[in-house]
Design an enzyme around this catalytic site. Sequence first.
Site, PDB file in Angstrom:
ATOM      1  CG  ASP A  34      -2.082   0.966   1.226  1.00 58.61           C
ATOM      2  OD1 ASP A  34      -3.209   0.355   1.106  1.00 58.61           O
ATOM      3  OD2 ASP A  34      -2.017   1.994   0.887  1.00 58.61           O
ATOM      4  CG  ASP A  60       2.899   4.874  -6.398  1.00 56.22           C
ATOM      5  OD1 ASP A  60       2.034   4.424  -7.092  1.00 56.22           O
ATOM      6  OD2 ASP A  60       3.080   6.043  -6.698  1.00 56.22           O
ATOM      7  CB  THR A 131     -16.744  -0.479  -8.891  1.00 52.02           C
ATOM      8  OG1 THR A 131     -17.978   0.370  -8.560  1.00 52.02           O
ATOM      9  CG2 THR A 131     -16.102   0.282 -10.035  1.00 52.02           C
ATOM     10  CD  GLU A 133     -19.433   4.246  -8.303  1.00 52.07           C
ATOM     11  OE1 GLU A 133     -19.046   5.030  -9.059  1.00 52.07           O
ATOM     12  OE2 GLU A 133     -19.379   3.872  -7.211  1.00 52.07           O
ATOM     13  CG  HIS A 290     -25.344  12.132  -8.783  1.00 51.51           C
ATOM     14  ND1 HIS A 290     -26.018  12.686  -7.550  1.00 51.51           N
ATOM     15  CD2 HIS A 290     -25.036  10.743  -8.033  1.00 51.51           C
ATOM     16  CE1 HIS A 290     -25.937  11.918  -6.506  1.00 51.51           C
ATOM     17  NE2 HIS A 290     -25.531  10.738  -6.787  1.00 51.51           N
ATOM     18  CE1 TYR A 347     -20.104  17.402   0.423  1.00 52.59           C
ATOM     19  CE2 TYR A 347     -18.126  16.896   1.744  1.00 52.59           C
ATOM     20  CZ  TYR A 347     -19.006  16.554   0.867  1.00 52.59           C
ATOM     21  OH  TYR A 347     -19.456  15.193   0.671  1.00 52.59           O
TER      22      TYR A 347
HETATM   23  P1  NAD Z   1      -9.902   3.084  -0.258  1.00 54.01           P
HETATM   24  O1  NAD Z   1      -9.871   4.137  -1.002  1.00 54.01           O
HETATM   25  O2  NAD Z   1     -10.417   3.056   1.210  1.00 54.01           O
HETATM   26  O3  NAD Z   1      -8.523   2.372  -0.222  1.00 54.01           O
HETATM   27  C1  NAD Z   1      -7.609   2.427  -1.389  1.00 54.01           C
HETATM   28  C2  NAD Z   1      -6.287   1.729  -0.660  1.00 54.01           C
HETATM   29  O4  NAD Z   1      -5.443   1.866  -1.959  1.00 54.01           O
HETATM   30  C3  NAD Z   1      -5.544   2.923   0.066  1.00 54.01           C
HETATM   31  O5  NAD Z   1      -5.246   2.041   0.986  1.00 54.01           O
HETATM   32  C4  NAD Z   1      -4.425   3.554  -0.581  1.00 54.01           C
HETATM   33  O6  NAD Z   1      -3.427   4.028   0.285  1.00 54.01           O
HETATM   34  C5  NAD Z   1      -4.358   2.438  -1.548  1.00 54.01           C
HETATM   35  N1  NAD Z   1      -3.624   3.199  -2.841  1.00 54.01           N
HETATM   36  C6  NAD Z   1      -4.244   4.176  -3.665  1.00 54.01           C
HETATM   37  N2  NAD Z   1      -3.186   4.196  -4.571  1.00 54.01           N
HETATM   38  C7  NAD Z   1      -2.188   3.485  -4.610  1.00 54.01           C
HETATM   39  C8  NAD Z   1      -0.939   3.424  -5.185  1.00 54.01           C
HETATM   40  N3  NAD Z   1      -0.686   3.973  -6.368  1.00 54.01           N
HETATM   41  N4  NAD Z   1      -0.095   2.323  -5.055  1.00 54.01           N
HETATM   42  C9  NAD Z   1      -0.368   1.466  -3.730  1.00 54.01           C
HETATM   43  N5  NAD Z   1      -1.650   1.508  -3.108  1.00 54.01           N
HETATM   44  C10 NAD Z   1      -2.327   2.657  -3.329  1.00 54.01           C
HETATM   45  O7  NAD Z   1     -10.776   2.263  -1.376  1.00 54.01           O
HETATM   46  P2  NAD Z   1     -11.893   1.192  -0.948  1.00 54.01           P
HETATM   47  O8  NAD Z   1     -13.153   1.561  -0.728  1.00 54.01           O
HETATM   48  O9  NAD Z   1     -11.263   0.103   0.086  1.00 54.01           O
HETATM   49  O10 NAD Z   1     -11.945   0.271  -2.302  1.00 54.01           O
HETATM   50  C11 NAD Z   1     -10.918  -0.954  -2.600  1.00 54.01           C
HETATM   51  C12 NAD Z   1     -11.095  -1.202  -4.135  1.00 54.01           C
HETATM   52  O11 NAD Z   1     -12.656  -1.950  -4.059  1.00 54.01           O
HETATM   53  C13 NAD Z   1     -10.997  -0.180  -4.887  1.00 54.01           C
HETATM   54  O12 NAD Z   1     -10.440  -0.882  -6.156  1.00 54.01           O
HETATM   55  C14 NAD Z   1     -12.427   0.072  -5.557  1.00 54.01           C
HETATM   56  O13 NAD Z   1     -12.608   0.482  -6.596  1.00 54.01           O
HETATM   57  C15 NAD Z   1     -13.271  -1.255  -5.153  1.00 54.01           C
HETATM   58  N6  NAD Z   1     -14.587  -0.856  -4.678  1.00 54.01           N
HETATM   59  C16 NAD Z   1     -14.999  -0.212  -3.838  1.00 54.01           C
HETATM   60  C17 NAD Z   1     -16.140  -0.245  -3.515  1.00 54.01           C
HETATM   61  C18 NAD Z   1     -16.790   0.701  -2.374  1.00 54.01           C
HETATM   62  O14 NAD Z   1     -18.044   0.684  -1.856  1.00 54.01           O
HETATM   63  N7  NAD Z   1     -15.875   1.499  -1.481  1.00 54.01           N
HETATM   64  C19 NAD Z   1     -17.267  -0.933  -4.124  1.00 54.01           C
HETATM   65  C20 NAD Z   1     -16.971  -1.634  -5.121  1.00 54.01           C
HETATM   66  C21 NAD Z   1     -15.493  -1.828  -5.474  1.00 54.01           C
HETATM   67  P1  TYD Z   2     -20.617   7.592  -2.249  1.00 48.14           P
HETATM   68  O1  TYD Z   2     -20.631   7.143  -0.728  1.00 48.14           O
HETATM   69  O2  TYD Z   2     -19.465   8.671  -2.711  1.00 48.14           O
HETATM   70  O3  TYD Z   2     -20.630   6.483  -3.331  1.00 48.14           O
HETATM   71  P2  TYD Z   2     -20.549   6.397  -4.746  1.00 48.14           P
HETATM   72  O4  TYD Z   2     -20.819   7.895  -5.429  1.00 48.14           O
HETATM   73  O5  TYD Z   2     -19.286   5.745  -5.267  1.00 48.14           O
HETATM   74  O6  TYD Z   2     -21.921   5.657  -4.966  1.00 48.14           O
HETATM   75  O7  TYD Z   2     -21.987   8.258  -2.544  1.00 48.14           O
HETATM   76  C1  TYD Z   2     -23.173   7.590  -2.541  1.00 48.14           C
HETATM   77  C2  TYD Z   2     -24.363   8.407  -2.763  1.00 48.14           C
HETATM   78  O8  TYD Z   2     -24.501   9.450  -1.926  1.00 48.14           O
HETATM   79  C3  TYD Z   2     -24.008   8.910  -4.157  1.00 48.14           C
HETATM   80  O9  TYD Z   2     -25.291   8.793  -4.845  1.00 48.14           O
HETATM   81  C4  TYD Z   2     -23.580  10.406  -3.956  1.00 48.14           C
HETATM   82  C5  TYD Z   2     -24.293  10.693  -2.485  1.00 48.14           C
HETATM   83  N1  TYD Z   2     -23.670  11.677  -1.694  1.00 48.14           N
HETATM   84  C6  TYD Z   2     -24.340  12.785  -0.974  1.00 48.14           C
HETATM   85  O10 TYD Z   2     -25.533  13.094  -1.346  1.00 48.14           O
HETATM   86  N2  TYD Z   2     -23.894  13.440  -0.332  1.00 48.14           N
HETATM   87  C7  TYD Z   2     -22.317  13.562  -0.067  1.00 48.14           C
HETATM   88  O11 TYD Z   2     -21.810  14.409   0.630  1.00 48.14           O
HETATM   89  C8  TYD Z   2     -21.617  12.299  -0.693  1.00 48.14           C
HETATM   90  C9  TYD Z   2     -20.205  11.970  -0.348  1.00 48.14           C
HETATM   91  C10 TYD Z   2     -22.294  11.426  -1.558  1.00 48.14           C
END
Ligand code: NAD
Ligand code: TYD
Length: 350
Positions: A34, A60, A131, A133, A290, A347
Amino acid sequence: MKTILITGGAGFIGSHVVRRFVDRYPQYKIVNLDKLTYAGNLANLKDVVGKANYEFVKGDIVDSDFIFKLFEEKQFDGVIHLAAESHVDRSISNPMEFVYTNVIGTVNLLNAARHIWKDNMEDKRFYHISTDEVYGSLGNEGIFTEKTAYDPHSPYSASKAGSDHFVRAYNDTFGLPVVISNCSNNYGAYQFPEKLIPLFINNIKNKKPLPVYGEGINVRDWLWVEDHASAIDIIFHKGGNGETYNIGGFNEWRNIDLIRLMCRIMDKKLGRQPGESEKLITFVKDRAGHDLRYAIDATKLKNELEWEPSLQFEEGIDKTIDWYLANEEWMENVTSGDYQKYYDEMYGGR
Ligand code: NAD
Ligand code: TYD
């Protein structure tokens, strides 16, 4: 003993995956790579540090020389790749970071895996975490399946889509053994408070405005993070080569309904008058591009690999709120430093 590389293990989902693998698989050596960006936090793994089958490497994934050397030195048997820039709003203000880490970083890992495994790809696995998305946005009807065409709208989802395409291309072109999963929105402990749920829990607690984008009618499908980690475990061990699995909570919520639910739960927990926290809701300018609705069809994973979410959402959100209320120190640590600057820029100092 197998050596497994987990990238992004100090982040939100990665820390749950690292903990699960270290605890459940003493026969694996888990190497957590990480960069420790703003989102990476070793405090997420306090209970894991010091375990015999765990090692942390700071680095990295964009640095190809470093990645090649690491693969040569460690001779990984498998990779679970989570490292990414993960926040849509940040991708709108700074898209290039997303291209570097999510696209170039992923291709660097693919190149290193291909190079090191070239003579012996059997029993190896490159697992790319993606994801929902990438599939774009749904209207009021419909659901994303593994066959849905990619249609990303944000720089974040475009960069994840790009990385998914490279992973599949390395499977088709070079025979690299890969598997991909595309998951819906996660919630739970250790999530950085830029994402909706931890941000709003923290703001409700501190009686700060709750910035709801647009009309709050966007829909997300929420999954408890430990259920994502259990799906990753199953897919890593049993998923088919070259296959894609959708992971989701079968749990759709309009943002505004979810926010009102959190307000009600927190009024009770904090001994406030019913309706007090809802007064904090502030409708703000909508996010650019969005996506209206995400909904995941996870029946392939359920039918083929027998995975199901373990927690009902009402129980999961209650547990999650309790966790953030009990872990004030964690929240204070991650919201010190640059966080306030980010918050003010995003914000407008609200
Ligand atoms: P996060 O942002 O909490 O964590 C990302 C981690 O990657 C961090 O620890 C950061 O330090 C590390 N990182 C970033 N750039 C780096 C680099 N260049 N080299 C090495 N390490 C690096 O993300 P998360 O929410 O835990 O998501 C993890 C994975 O799951 C991502 O690939 C994301 O696309 C995927 N994902 C997330 C969600 C969600 O709801 N959070 C849903 C579906 C998929
Ligand atoms: P987020 O947690 O950023 O996840 P993602 O955009 O990857 O789905 O946002 C979840 C939903 O909440 C998304 O529709 C955007 C909305 N949102 C707000 O309305 N206000 C906020 O301050 C944030 C961060 C998200």
